[in-house]
Design a protein around this motif. Structure first.
Motif, mmCIF file in Angstrom:
data_model
loop_
_atom_site.group_PDB
_atom_site.id
_atom_site.type_symbol
_atom_site.label_atom_id
_atom_site.label_comp_id
_atom_site.label_asym_id
_atom_site.label_seq_id
_atom_site.Cartn_x
_atom_site.Cartn_y
_atom_site.Cartn_z
ATOM 1 N N SER A 1 0.848 -1.189 0.000
ATOM 2 C CA SER A 1 0.000 0.000 0.000
ATOM 3 C C SER A 1 0.882 1.236 0.000
ATOM 4 O O SER A 1 2.089 1.158 0.263
ATOM 5 N N LEU A 2 0.290 2.404 -0.259
ATOM 6 C CA LEU A 2 1.052 3.648 -0.261
ATOM 7 C C LEU A 2 1.629 3.920 1.115
ATOM 8 O O LEU A 2 2.775 4.373 1.251
ATOM 9 N N ALA A 3 0.884 3.605 2.166
ATOM 10 C CA ALA A 3 1.380 3.851 3.514
ATOM 11 C C ALA A 3 2.613 2.995 3.805
ATOM 12 O O ALA A 3 3.557 3.443 4.480
ATOM 13 N N GLU A 4 2.625 1.759 3.271
ATOM 14 C CA GLU A 4 3.769 0.869 3.499
ATOM 15 C C GLU A 4 4.976 1.276 2.650
ATOM 16 O O GLU A 4 6.124 1.149 3.090
ATOM 17 N N ALA A 5 4.736 1.771 1.438
ATOM 18 C CA ALA A 5 5.840 2.061 0.523
ATOM 19 C C ALA A 5 6.434 3.446 0.717
ATOM 20 O O ALA A 5 7.612 3.664 0.392
ATOM 21 N N ALA A 6 5.675 4.388 1.236
ATOM 22 C CA ALA A 6 6.137 5.773 1.339
ATOM 23 C C ALA A 6 7.418 5.846 2.151
ATOM 24 O O ALA A 6 7.521 5.305 3.248
ATOM 25 N N GLY A 7 8.426 6.536 1.580
ATOM 26 C CA GLY A 7 9.694 6.746 2.252
ATOM 27 C C GLY A 7 10.716 5.658 2.011
ATOM 28 O O GLY A 7 11.887 5.825 2.367
ATOM 29 N N ARG A 8 10.342 4.539 1.414
ATOM 30 C CA ARG A 8 11.289 3.462 1.152
ATOM 31 C C ARG A 8 11.951 3.665 -0.206
ATOM 32 O O ARG A 8 11.399 4.288 -1.100
ATOM 33 N N LEU A 9 13.179 3.028 -0.336
ATOM 34 C CA LEU A 9 13.904 3.143 -1.591
ATOM 35 C C LEU A 9 13.265 2.247 -2.638
ATOM 36 O O LEU A 9 13.006 1.062 -2.394
ATOM 37 N N PHE A 10 13.021 2.820 -3.799
ATOM 38 C CA PHE A 10 12.335 2.109 -4.874
ATOM 39 C C PHE A 10 13.120 0.873 -5.310
ATOM 40 O O PHE A 10 12.556 -0.217 -5.476
ATOM 41 N N VAL A 11 14.446 1.033 -5.534
ATOM 42 C CA VAL A 11 15.229 -0.086 -6.063
ATOM 43 C C VAL A 11 15.284 -1.254 -5.086
ATOM 44 O O VAL A 11 15.348 -2.425 -5.482
ATOM 45 N N ASP A 12 15.274 -0.970 -3.756
ATOM 46 C CA ASP A 12 15.351 -2.049 -2.772
ATOM 47 C C ASP A 12 14.026 -2.779 -2.651
ATOM 48 O O ASP A 12 14.008 -3.998 -2.382
ATOM 49 N N GLU A 13 12.901 -2.079 -2.817
ATOM 50 C CA GLU A 13 11.598 -2.679 -2.579
ATOM 51 C C GLU A 13 11.025 -3.369 -3.815
ATOM 52 O O GLU A 13 10.202 -4.266 -3.698
ATOM 53 N N VAL A 14 11.468 -2.949 -5.015
ATOM 54 C CA VAL A 14 10.797 -3.410 -6.229
ATOM 55 C C VAL A 14 11.698 -4.299 -7.085
ATOM 56 O O VAL A 14 11.257 -5.323 -7.611
ATOM 57 N N LEU A 15 12.984 -3.951 -7.223
ATOM 58 C CA LEU A 15 13.848 -4.635 -8.184
ATOM 59 C C LEU A 15 14.578 -5.808 -7.550
ATOM 60 O O LEU A 15 14.778 -5.882 -6.328
ATOM 61 N N GLU A 16 15.028 -6.711 -8.417
ATOM 62 C CA GLU A 16 15.849 -7.843 -8.002
ATOM 63 C C GLU A 16 17.264 -7.355 -7.691
ATOM 64 O O GLU A 16 17.705 -6.311 -8.201
ATOM 65 N N PRO A 17 18.001 -8.074 -6.833
ATOM 66 C CA PRO A 17 19.348 -7.610 -6.426
ATOM 67 C C PRO A 17 20.270 -7.345 -7.608
ATOM 68 O O PRO A 17 21.060 -6.393 -7.578
ATOM 69 N N GLU A 18 20.224 -8.157 -8.653
ATOM 70 C CA GLU A 18 21.168 -7.977 -9.768
ATOM 71 C C GLU A 18 20.878 -6.699 -10.576
ATOM 72 O O GLU A 18 21.741 -6.261 -11.358
ATOM 73 N N ASP A 19 19.690 -6.106 -10.442
ATOM 74 C CA ASP A 19 19.336 -4.883 -11.200
ATOM 75 C C ASP A 19 19.510 -3.600 -10.392
ATOM 76 O O ASP A 19 19.379 -2.505 -10.940
ATOM 77 N N ARG A 20 19.836 -3.746 -9.078
ATOM 78 C CA ARG A 20 19.795 -2.552 -8.227
ATOM 79 C C ARG A 20 20.950 -1.594 -8.487
ATOM 80 O O ARG A 20 20.775 -0.366 -8.475
ATOM 81 N N GLU A 21 22.131 -2.136 -8.742
ATOM 82 C CA GLU A 21 23.298 -1.259 -8.889
ATOM 83 C C GLU A 21 23.142 -0.323 -10.088
ATOM 84 O O GLU A 21 23.326 0.887 -9.969
ATOM 85 N N TRP A 22 22.843 -0.868 -11.274
ATOM 86 C CA TRP A 22 22.690 0.015 -12.441
ATOM 87 C C TRP A 22 21.436 0.878 -12.333
ATOM 88 O O TRP A 22 21.375 1.988 -12.857
ATOM 89 N N ALA A 23 20.384 0.380 -11.583
ATOM 90 C CA ALA A 23 19.175 1.194 -11.415
ATOM 91 C C ALA A 23 19.461 2.445 -10.604
ATOM 92 O O ALA A 23 18.911 3.514 -10.860
ATOM 93 N N VAL A 24 20.345 2.336 -9.583
ATOM 94 C CA VAL A 24 20.723 3.526 -8.796
ATOM 95 C C VAL A 24 21.383 4.560 -9.707
ATOM 96 O O VAL A 24 21.161 5.773 -9.585
#
Length: 799
Positions: free
Chosen positions: A232-255
């Motif tokens: 939900s929006l309340a759960e996601a607000a303030g969290r980093l998008f790449v950590d919550e949504v993407l797989e570990p192998e995609d996080r570095e280039w996504a940043v």
């Protein structure tokens, strides 16, 4: 104070102390309506009581009426503005005092009219002037008896009028403040509605949308994104998008790409896996776009994406199954083939090979560029280059068959990326040769139509079923005084064909063009008028034909001609025929009468009378010969067919020869010649200039009394011209006819010209001959003292 007396009535008008204000309607004050106002009622009653008036009112104008805001002694709410005395106040911007309206020609004899009241003979009124010097109304007094009001009453009204204007301005400022407050409230409500609308829109669209701050933290999820990620929006607000949504192998280039987006760079589309509830993943194609704030700085990053999992699974299933590939591709009636990213064919269906006149194995492995001309090869290279960064390309390319004939193929090419394989291009094509040729033919026909419309001299325009102009050629727009774009879309009937020449209006029911469109019939009119942009009319003849498409009428095409010149020529022809027939009939009648008397034998015993009839017949024959010769010469001159043999000749010799030719006629008329000429040589055709001089001398003899003198002269005008003149002492020419005597069939005095045998073409022929010599001819005359005719010829020294 300015006083004005008309028809015995006394009217005094008082100018406003500052300057004459302008009338303002509708009124500038929002509160100036017809609802009662106790304060203004008290001012009106006070003015009436202090002035002993029978009636009083405060009123304001619009274009046609006078509205009563406050009134005393009557109950009417309005009055036609033209019948009120206040109309003079509005027109002049000044106070007005009328002591006796019965003696003023601007009003009925009974007095000034006021609805629901007896006519009044006394009136006093002042304008109500706002702070911006505009007249918004009047304060007026009326009385039955004459002489009721004086100048001091205007002073009283002026004071009370300022009180009324002050109150109205106060009301207006209060109303303006209320309007401003309501506007602020509306803006705040609109802003709140807009925020709700944006939120509702984001939640209603199927696309995945997330709003991040510049550090990559989630600010907002839309409903689709929340459903996919399970947060939900309340759960996601303030969290980093790449950590919550993407797989570990995609996080570095996504940043890294998030930093680029925060710096203002658009990035994507990127296709990665997103985590979803239950530990599974979905394939998502997503893009990063920076969002600037009011100061131009990047405040947010918008993530927009689309779940393409099902699409990718379908593509993988299609390409991984040989049986399905053959079923779909080989059964297709279109071009289907694959090629490398460099443009070399890897596979193709049988339809592609057969259409191009090859076998499948003949084309496999060949470069597609081999089947294209130079222009097509360049377009195909652009396709390959575009697919390096884009997923899809569309375009049309001519492809050469085995027999050398080119077919135009519309392609849709897509870059395909399968796991474990190199990217390749999947192409779908359709043969659009016939469609392209039809479009080219249509374009050519359209262009030819445009060129034809612009080439014709007649005006041509088209209208739709509503009577609005759809096109007009340049000649038509120019004839009507418009640019073509000024008329497009406008109601043609209202603009150019709304009435007859006499101003009688054409309704849309009686308009011949619109009647023809309703009846699906062609219309031809020979005597109509169209109206130009400047308000003038032009006579036209036009034909209107219905546009029929697939059995249904879609409008009318109207071709029209400006017949102004034709009418002018027809009028000139009619006048010419009428005049020439009269000139022919007169001598022929006299000739017939004279010959009739001679042939009857009634003059055999009267030889003198018989000789007189013979002389008359001869004179009339000579007159007819002169008329015919003048007409023939005039026609030659007008057409430029009169040959001129210009040679140097002494001006005095021309004058002497003209005098010798006319000597007998002058002697018989009791006249003498005098020549005054300085030595001068002109360049001229001797015979034609003598023809001019003989005409001028003949006229001088005909229109001068006996024992007078005709004077010839020749004088230089500068270095390039010699002026010759013939002066008589005759009756002279009226000033109003001097400008017209050189026109065809014009006489200085028509009462004398007929008996003296004039044809009416002599002076017109003289003007044409002199102008053909590059000279000028004119006349000066004084009634009772004579006339002097001048003409110029080029001097020999100027050649």
């Amino acid at each position: 104070m300015i006083a004005d007396q008309t028809m015995g009535g006394i009217m005094q008008s008082y100018q406003h102390p500052e300057h004459v204000a302008s009338v303002s309607w509708p009124p500038d004050f929002d509160v100036f309506d017809r609802s009662p106002d106790p304060a203004l009622d008290e001012l009106t009653e006070l003015a009436a009581v202090l002035s002993l008036a029978d009636y009083a009112y405060i009123a304001w104008p619009d274009v046609n009426r006078l509205w009563f805001k406050s009134r005393y002694g009557f109950n009417a709410a309005e009055q036609p503005r033209a019948t009120s005395a206040c109309n003079v106040v509005f027109a002049t911007g000044q106070s007005l005092l009328i002591t006796d309206a019965a003696q003023d020609v601007r009003f009925p004899q009974g007095g000034i009219e006021l609805p629901g009241a007896r006519p009044c003979r006394s009136y006093a009124g002042v304008p109500l002037i706002s702070a911006d010097q505009k007249i918004v109304g009047t304060l007026a007094l009326l009385a039955h008896n004459p002489g009721q009001f004086q100048g001091e009453h205007l002073t009283l009204l002026d004071i009370l009028g300022r009180q009324a204007t002050t109150r109205l301005e106060l009301y207006n400022r209060i109303r303006a403040q209320e309007h401003a407050q309501r506007a602020r409230n509306r803006t705040e409500r609109a802003l709140a509605v807009e925020r709700c609308f944006v939120a509702a829109t984001l939640d209603s669209i199927p696309a995945l949308v997330a709003v991040l701050d510049t550090a990559g933290r989630i600010v907002r999820f839309n409903q689709s994104c929340a459903q996919l990620t399970g947060m939900s929006l309340a759960e996601a607000a303030g969290r980093l998008f790449v950590d919550e949504v993407l797989e570990p192998e995609d996080r570095e280039w996504a940043v890294g790409i998030l930093r680029q987006a925060a710096a203002g760079q658009v990035s994507g589309p990127h296709e990665t896996t997103w985590r979803v509830p239950g530990g599974s993943t979905r394939r998502v194609s997503w893009t990063l776009r920076p969002l600037q704030g009011p100061n131009g700085e990047i405040q947010y990053v918008i993530v927009s994406g689309q779940d393409v999992t099902d699409q990718r699974q379908a593509e993988e299933a299609l390409l991984s199954s040989e049986a399905r590939y053959r079923q779909v591709v080989e059964g297709s009636l279109g071009f289907v083939f694959t090629c490398t990213m460099e443009g070399r064919l890897t596979s193709l269906n049988a339809f592609t090979a057969e259409t191009l006149g090859y076998r499948v194995e003949d084309l496999t492995g060949r470069s597609i560029a081999e089947l294209l001309d130079s222009t097509g090869a360049l377009t195909f290279q652009e396709c390959l280059h575009a697919l390096q960064t884009k997923d899809e390309w569309q375009g049309a390319i001519p492809v050469r068959r085995s027999d050398g004939v080119y077919r135009r193929i519309a392609f849709r090419s897509r870059r395909m990326e399968l796991r474990g394989e190199r990217p390749f291009i999947l192409n779908h094509g359709v043969d659009v040769t016939e469609q392209h040729e039809a479009e080219e033919a249509l374009h050519l026909a359209t262009r030819q139509r445009e060129l034809i419309l612009q080439a014709v001299g007649d005006g041509i325009y088209g209208i739709d079923l509503d009577g609005r102009l759809t096109f007009i050629n340049e000649a038509g727009a120019r004839a009507l005084g418009y640019q073509a774009d000024q008329l497009t879309g406008r109601d043609v009937h209202e603009v150019i064909h709304h009435s007859h020449a006499d101003g009688t209006p054409y309704s849309k029911v009686t308009s011949p063009i619109l009647q023809g469109m309703r009846r699906r019939e062609s219309v031809r009119m020979a005597d109509e008028v169209f109206w130009r942009a400047d308000g003038t009319s032009i006579p036209v003849e036009y034909s209107a034909s219905p546009l029929i498409e697939d059995g249904r009428i879609s409008g009318m095409v109207v071709a029209f001609q400006d017949i102004t010149e034709r009418r002018r020529l027809e009028k000139m022809k009619d006048e010419f025929i009428s005049t020439v027939s009269h000139e022919l009939r007169t001598p022929l009648t006299s000739l017939r009468a004279a010959l009739g008397l001679i042939s009857s034998g009634s003059l055999e015993k009267r030889p003198d009378k018989q000789k007189q009839m013979v002389d008359m017949a001869i004179a009339n024959c000579d007159r007819l010969v002169r008329l015919v010769n003048d007409i023939l010469d005039f026609d030659k001159v007008e057409k430029g067919h009169l040959p001129l043999r210009r040679v140097p000749v002494e001006a005095v010799d021309l004058l002497r020869r003209a005098a010798e030719v006319a000597y007998s006629a002058a002697t018989e008329a009791g006249m003498a010649f005098r020549i005054e000429a300085v030595p001068a040589v002109v360049i001229a055709d001797e015979d034609r200039i003598l023809q001019v001089l003989n005409e001028l001398v003949s006229n001088a003899i005909k229109f001068s009394p006996r024992n007078t003198q005709i004077k010839f002269s020749a004088q230089p005008l500068g270095d390039k011209e010699i002026c010759l003149s013939v002066e008589d002492q005759g009756q002279g020419i009226p000033p109003e006819k001097l400008e017209h005597i050189f026109n065809r069939f014009q006489q200085g005095d028509a009462s004398d010209s007929r008996p003296l045998g004039g044809t009416g073409l002599g002076l017109a022929l003289c003007r044409s001959i002199i102008e053909q010599h590059d000279g000028r001819i004119w006349a000066e005359s004084t009634l009772g003292r004579g006339s002097k005719f001048f003409f110029t010829l080029p001097a020999a020294s100027a050649k």
